[in-house]
Design an enzyme around this catalytic site. Structure first.
Site, short mmCIF file in Angstrom:
data_model
loop_
_atom_site.label_atom_id
_atom_site.label_comp_id
_atom_site.label_asym_id
_atom_site.label_seq_id
_atom_site.Cartn_x
_atom_site.Cartn_y
_atom_site.Cartn_z
N LYS A 1 -19.44 26.15 -4.12
CA LYS A 1 -18.17 26.08 -3.40
C LYS A 1 -17.08 25.86 -4.45
O LYS A 1 -17.13 24.91 -5.23
CB LYS A 1 -18.19 24.92 -2.40
CG LYS A 1 -16.93 24.85 -1.55
CD LYS A 1 -15.95 23.87 -2.13
CE LYS A 1 -14.56 24.10 -1.56
NZ LYS A 1 -13.60 23.09 -2.02
N GLY B 1 -9.80 24.08 -5.67
CA GLY B 1 -9.10 23.05 -6.44
C GLY B 1 -8.58 23.58 -7.76
O GLY B 1 -8.30 24.75 -7.94
N GLY C 1 -6.35 27.20 -0.76
CA GLY C 1 -5.24 26.41 -0.20
C GLY C 1 -3.89 26.59 -0.89
O GLY C 1 -2.89 26.90 -0.26
N ASP D 1 -15.36 23.63 2.46
CA ASP D 1 -16.51 22.73 2.27
C ASP D 1 -17.49 22.88 3.42
O ASP D 1 -18.71 22.95 3.23
CB ASP D 1 -16.04 21.27 2.18
CG ASP D 1 -15.32 20.99 0.88
OD1 ASP D 1 -15.94 21.12 -0.18
OD2 ASP D 1 -14.11 20.66 0.92
N LYS E 1 -15.69 15.84 2.50
CA LYS E 1 -16.54 16.54 1.52
C LYS E 1 -17.96 15.97 1.54
O LYS E 1 -18.94 16.71 1.55
CB LYS E 1 -15.97 16.38 0.11
CG LYS E 1 -14.89 17.40 -0.24
CD LYS E 1 -14.58 17.34 -1.72
CE LYS E 1 -13.29 18.01 -2.07
NZ LYS E 1 -13.16 19.40 -1.65
#
Length: 287
Positions: free
Chosen positions: A34, A37, A70, A187, A246
Site C-alpha cells: 500500500k 504519503g 490524497g 488502507d 491504519k
C-alpha cells in the site's frame, strides 16, 4: 563516508547471498504494497519504491501495488475551487468531487505509476476497483457522500494480471451494482485486497517509523505487535489519531488470513527491500 558506498565484488555477492533465504521465502508468493504519503510525492523516494517493486517482481515475487492519491486530489479540487473537508480521516466526497477523485486516481496517478514501472524495466498494468467489478462497495455514511465501504473484493482480475507476469497497479475506487463509483480509503482497500488474494504479506508505507512507544523517540519502535495487544496500545494512546484506522486495517487483514502485515517508513529509500530482505527489518510487524 563515500567508501561505504563502493562495495567490492565479494561484498556485493555476500549481500545477494544473505538475501537468498528471504527470496526463497517469498518466491511465487503474493505481496501487497500500500503506497501513499510522502513516498508518493517525493520524486527520489518514488523512484526508490518503483525500483524495489520491479526488483521483487523480477526475482519471482508477485507484487500488487495499491495506491491512494490524497494530495493530488486535494490539489485538483483546489483548482476548481472546492475545499477538501475530512471527517475522521475520510474525505467528504460529493458527486462533483467523486468525478475528480476518479479522474485523478484512475487516470493521472495510476497511469503515472504504471509509466514509471514500465520505464525501469517492469511490466505493469493499471487497474481500478471498477475494472471487472473488482471492489464492490456501498455508501458508508450519507454525510460523507460517495465514500464507499467495501462489501466484497473479487481477486480474479488481479490474479489474471499476475499470472501473465504483470505487476497490477490498483487505484482505490469501487462501485456498486447500480454503477455508482465510490472513493475507498486506500488502507482499507489494500487490507481487503490482500485478504482476497490470501497474500503472504501486506506492506503499508506510511510517514512514520512504525509504532513507537514514545511518538517523539524513534528508538522506541515496537518491532512486533500481536493482534491481541493492539486494543491495549490504543487504550494507552500509543496508537492514536490517524494511526488507529491504519492499525485497524492491519488487524482486519490478519484476521482475514494475511500472514504478516508491516507498517514501514516510506520516507526511507528502499524501505520495502530493507523490511523484506533483511533480518532486522525496519518497521512494525503485525502477527
Amino acid at each position: 563516508m563515500n567508501n561505504d558506498l563502493h562495495l567490492n565484488n565479494a561484498q556485493r555477492a555476500g549481500i545477494l547471498i544473505q538475501a537468498l533465504p528471504y527470496i526463497q521465502k517469498y518466491y511465487n508468493k503474493v505481496i501487497v504494497v500500500k503506497y501513499g504519503g510522502n513516498a508518493m510525492i517525493n520524486e527520489e523516494l518514488k523512484a526508490a519504491v518503483m525500483g524495489d517493486i520491479v526488483l521483487l517482481s523480477l526475482i519471482g515475487i508477485k507484487v500488487v501495488l495499491v495506491h491512494g492519491g490524497g494530495p493530488e486530489i486535494s490539489e485538483m479540487l483546489g483548482k476548481i475551487g472546492k475545499k477538501s473537508e475530512f471527517v475522521n480521516g475520510l474525505r467528504v466526497t460529493d458527486a462533483e468531487s467523486m468525478d475528480i477523485v476518479q479522474q485523478v486516481l484512475t487516470g493521472k496517478v495510476n497511469k503515472n505509476l504504471v509509466n514509471l514501472l514500465n520505464g525501469i524495466g517492469g511490466k505493469a498494468i493499471g487497474l481500478c476497483g471498477i475494472d471487472g467489478h473488482m471492489i464492490k462497495a456501498k455508501q458508508m455514511d450519507p454525510a460523507l457522500g460517495f465514500v464507499g465501504e467495501v462489501t466484497d473484493v473479487d481477486p480474479q482480475p488481479i490474479l489474471d494480471v499476475l499470472e501473465k507476469g504483470y505487476i497490477p497497479v490498483i487505484a482505490t475506487v469501487g462501485c456498486d451494482a447500480e454503477g455508482n463509483s465510490y472513493n475507498i480509503n486506500a488502507d482499507t482497500a489494500a487490507a481487503r485486497i490482500a485478504s482476497a488474494l490470501k497474500a503472504e504479506s501486506l506492506i503499508s508505507m506510511t510517514d512514520i517509523s512504525g509504532i513507537l512507544r514514545d511518538k517523539d523517540d524513534p528508538e522506541t519502535l515496537i518491532p512486533v505487535v500481536h493482534v491481541s495487544e493492539a486494543p491495549q496500545l490504543i487504550r494507552e494512546g500509543i496508537i492514536s489519531g490517524g494511526m488507529i484506522p491504519k492499525v485497524n486495517c492491519c488487524i482486519e487483514a490478519i484476521r482475514r488470513g494475511v500472514k504478516r502485515v508491516f507498517i514501514i517508513d516510506g520516507r526511507i529509500p528502499h524501505s520495502i527491500l530493507i523490511e523484506m530482505m533483511t533480518d532486522e527489518g525496519i518497521g512494525t510487524m503485525f502477527l
